[in-house]
Design a protein around this motif. Structure first.
Motif, PDB file in Angstrom:
ATOM      1  N   ALA A  96     -22.469  20.077 -20.951  1.00 53.78           N
ATOM      2  CA  ALA A  96     -22.772  18.649 -21.083  1.00 53.78           C
ATOM      3  C   ALA A  96     -22.279  18.102 -22.414  1.00 53.78           C
ATOM      4  N   ARG A  97     -22.494  18.841 -23.477  1.00 55.20           N
ATOM      5  CA  ARG A  97     -22.063  18.388 -24.799  1.00 55.20           C
ATOM      6  C   ARG A  97     -20.538  18.300 -24.877  1.00 55.20           C
ATOM      7  N   SER A 120     -21.850  14.693 -18.070  1.00 56.39           N
ATOM      8  CA  SER A 120     -22.729  15.121 -19.153  1.00 56.39           C
ATOM      9  C   SER A 120     -24.190  14.840 -18.806  1.00 56.39           C
ATOM     10  N   ILE A 121     -24.461  13.650 -18.308  1.00 55.68           N
ATOM     11  CA  ILE A 121     -25.831  13.285 -17.907  1.00 55.68           C
ATOM     12  C   ILE A 121     -26.321  14.191 -16.784  1.00 55.68           C
ATOM     13  N   PHE A 122     -25.445  14.448 -15.814  1.00 54.99           N
ATOM     14  CA  PHE A 122     -25.799  15.315 -14.682  1.00 54.99           C
ATOM     15  C   PHE A 122     -26.166  16.715 -15.167  1.00 54.99           C
ATOM     16  N   ASP A 123     -25.348  17.279 -16.055  1.00 54.08           N
ATOM     17  CA  ASP A 123     -25.597  18.637 -16.546  1.00 54.08           C
ATOM     18  C   ASP A 123     -26.900  18.727 -17.324  1.00 54.08           C
ATOM     19  N   LEU A 124     -27.201  17.724 -18.118  1.00 53.38           N
ATOM     20  CA  LEU A 124     -28.445  17.734 -18.891  1.00 53.38           C
ATOM     21  C   LEU A 124     -29.660  17.595 -17.977  1.00 53.38           C
ATOM     22  N   THR A 125     -29.504  16.828 -16.909  1.00 51.55           N
ATOM     23  CA  THR A 125     -30.580  16.700 -15.922  1.00 51.55           C
ATOM     24  C   THR A 125     -30.829  18.039 -15.243  1.00 51.55           C
ATOM     25  N   LYS A 126     -29.755  18.779 -14.959  1.00 54.42           N
ATOM     26  CA  LYS A 126     -29.885  20.115 -14.389  1.00 54.42           C
ATOM     27  C   LYS A 126     -30.591  21.058 -15.365  1.00 54.42           C
ATOM     28  N   TYR A 139     -32.785  18.978 -24.637  1.00 56.33           N
ATOM     29  CA  TYR A 139     -32.113  18.449 -23.454  1.00 56.33           C
ATOM     30  C   TYR A 139     -32.360  16.947 -23.331  1.00 56.33           C
ATOM     31  N   TYR A 140     -33.613  16.544 -23.541  1.00 57.74           N
ATOM     32  CA  TYR A 140     -33.939  15.112 -23.462  1.00 57.74           C
ATOM     33  C   TYR A 140     -33.258  14.335 -24.583  1.00 57.74           C
ATOM     34  N   GLN A 141     -33.225  14.924 -25.770  1.00 56.89           N
ATOM     35  CA  GLN A 141     -32.592  14.240 -26.899  1.00 56.89           C
ATOM     36  C   GLN A 141     -31.105  13.992 -26.637  1.00 56.89           C
ATOM     37  N   VAL A 142     -30.402  15.039 -26.211  1.00 57.88           N
ATOM     38  CA  VAL A 142     -28.968  14.892 -25.973  1.00 57.88           C
ATOM     39  C   VAL A 142     -28.706  14.007 -24.756  1.00 57.88           C
ATOM     40  N   ARG A 143     -29.586  14.074 -23.742  1.00 56.39           N
ATOM     41  CA  ARG A 143     -29.402  13.184 -22.595  1.00 56.39           C
ATOM     42  C   ARG A 143     -29.648  11.732 -22.991  1.00 56.39           C
TER      43      ARG A 143
END
Length: 209
Positions: A96-97, A120-126, A139-143
């Motif tokens: 995601a990053r 990126s958003i999809f991967d962080l949600t996963k 994960y929430y911070q980077v999303r």
């Protein structure tokens, strides 16, 4: 050639390949620990040539590519790792990053930039779904940041890519994610700054005609 000789030859060849791979993995790991990511890449690429399904080598290779700013290859390495281990939250996080950086590459078309930003958003949600108890809320911070970047992209885009409602929704999602991080970590002044930035961009989105 007798079957017993063939089998012995295959066993010896397999052992030699395994020994060589382990050597490359160890050298790559040492280089990574020393912060020499380019040297790590050189060794880990060799390890993955011998066995492209070595999960440990792929994880370290993706990480080394990422820190060498070779985001496209980092994404490819993590994609291979995820195919082997689809519940690896760390692989989703770093992929995601890397996608987030690719999404800001001005050499790409608007369509490709959007693909990476949404990816990126999809991967962080996963990653959140796999590891919902992440105590650091990384994960929430980077999303939250990824949502903000996507919202900004939709506001700055032209033609059919421009989408004010989607930009507003993305910026609201950014604020929600970051506020969750701040609620769980009330002393994080850096998160307060990130929230203020997302709120500023949201105000700009509402004012945009």
């Amino acid at each position: 050639m007798k079957i017993s000789v063939i089998i012995s030859f295959l066993i010896i060849s397999s052992f030699e390949n395994s020994s060589a791979q382990n050597s490359y993995v160890k050298l790559g790991q040492q280089a990574l620990m020393n912060g020499d990511f380019k040297a790590a890449v050189a060794q880990l690429e060799k390890a993955c040539l011998i066995d492209s399904t070595n999960s440990t080598a792929l994880l370290m290779l993706g990480y080394s590519y990422y820190h060498s700013e070779n985001y496209k290859k980092s994404i490819a390495a993590y994609t291979k790792e995820i195919a082997i281990n689809p519940t690896d939250a760390t692989a989703y996080y770093y992929r995601a990053r890397a996608k987030g950086y690719m999404g800001k590459d001005n050499a790409l078309s608007a369509a490709d930039k959007e693909k990476y930003l949404l990816g990126s958003i999809f991967d962080l949600t996963k990653a959140i779904a796999i590891d919902p108890d992440d105590t650091k809320n990384k994960y929430y911070q980077v999303r939250g940041i990824a949502y903000r970047e996507y919202g900004i992209f939709k506001m700055q885009a032209t033609g059919r890519s421009y989408d004010k409602p989607r930009a507003i929704n993305s910026l609201k999602a950014s604020i929600a994610d970051l506020e969750k991080v701040l609620t769980d970590n009330p002393g994080r002044t850096d998160i307060s700054t990130l929230i203020d930035l997302s709120k500023q961009k949201l105000d700009e989105a509402f004012a945009h005609k």
